[in-house]
Design an enzyme around this catalytic site. Sequence first.
Site, PDB file in Angstrom:
ATOM      1  CB  CYS A   1      -0.971   0.093   1.184  1.00 30.06           C
ATOM      2  SG  CYS A   1      -2.059   1.534   1.246  1.00 30.06           S
TER       3      CYS A   1
ATOM      4  CG  PHE B   1      -2.511   6.767   0.485  1.00 30.80           C
ATOM      5  CD1 PHE B   1      -3.014   7.683  -0.489  1.00 30.80           C
ATOM      6  CD2 PHE B   1      -2.904   6.826   1.608  1.00 30.80           C
ATOM      7  CE1 PHE B   1      -3.501   8.898   0.035  1.00 30.80           C
ATOM      8  CE2 PHE B   1      -3.497   7.768   2.459  1.00 30.80           C
ATOM      9  CZ  PHE B   1      -4.060   8.755   1.514  1.00 30.80           C
ATOM     10  CB  CYS B   2      -0.832   3.160   4.220  1.00 30.70           C
ATOM     11  SG  CYS B   2      -2.503   3.253   4.101  1.00 30.70           S
ATOM     12  CB  VAL B   3       4.360   2.844   2.276  1.00 37.72           C
ATOM     13  CG1 VAL B   3       6.001   3.016   2.302  1.00 37.72           C
ATOM     14  CG2 VAL B   3       4.130   1.305   2.311  1.00 37.72           C
TER      15      VAL B   3
ATOM     16  CG  HIS C   1       2.175   4.742   8.641  1.00 35.02           C
ATOM     17  ND1 HIS C   1       1.651   5.056   9.625  1.00 35.02           N
ATOM     18  CD2 HIS C   1       1.455   3.785   7.829  1.00 35.02           C
ATOM     19  CE1 HIS C   1       0.302   4.401   9.536  1.00 35.02           C
ATOM     20  NE2 HIS C   1       0.324   3.906   8.532  1.00 35.02           N
TER      21      HIS C   1
END
Length: 335
Positions: free
Chosen positions: A83, A85-87, A90
């Site tokens: 993912c 986007f989430c990498v 974070h």
Amino acid sequence: MTTPFRHTEPLPPASAAGTVAEVYAQIALDFGIAEPSTFVVLSSAPELLAPAWALLRESLIAGPGSRTGKELVALGVSLANRCPFCVDAHTVLLHATGDHALAERVARGGTPHDEEHARLLDWGQRTRVPGADLEPYPFPREHAPAYLGTALTFHFINRIASALLTENLLPAGAQRFRAVRSIAGRALSRTVRRTARPGQSLALLDDIDAGEAPAWARGTPVGVAYASLLRAAMSGAGLLDAADHDLVEAALQDWDGTHPPLGLAGIPDRRERPGARLALLAALAPYRITDEDVAAWRRPEHSDHCLVHLVAYGAFIAVDRIESAFSAQITQEAL
């Protein structure tokens, strides 16, 4: 106008009312990001939005343990789920904790120099495989509700993001630049480093029955939030007929954490079983959901609310498969 949303058209946050507006207000206060697209995309289903936010808040933000450590777990989960986007999110949040060198090292695909940080990142990645040996935990056992809750939160959110958002965290992919990541993180630093009081999101939930809270989080706000999200997400099963529901559930029982092959062997054809296909893709490879997959399933009676619920159901059956393995290991240890 280009938006980050795929397959749905959420209402503008400025028009939000009721529970949705209350959730947005708490997100802005405790997460530091007003109206993040990962939650706006759930806004057509407030009964999903509120517990998804509650689980993130009570584990990642207000739960015990290091925020850096929990961000590394969330990053590991996001890497395992592919993912981007989430990498990127974070990585920015690691900048917000003040760990700038660590953020950039992992952004380049490197392993943290600090052994504890490296173990947390690796542990997060290994949680994708149901039944993987996750012991010993790279965190104190008394912090397990927060760390396990964080991992499960992002197994859910990764799938929502990959299915219903584009890959770009910021417009035009600006998060690819180190300076932008650093500046974005610094803008969030005051909120990220502030202590949050546990349990304050639970007032947003319609149903706070903790009867379905897993043993590893029983008696904690994390457990209440998890039980609420479980009930809301699993209600999406009602969008499938009995045969499709059985097919999806059986496929997840046999899932070993691998990503489907390019040919999507084992995934139903969109012309024959479009609902089962969408649910299974949401569970196993949400980044492979296409416009054609959605169009094959969608009928005039299928609103954005319905699509969000079907995707959330698929996402959560993967979460439930992973969580069941956590619980089985904990039960075995207690015997």
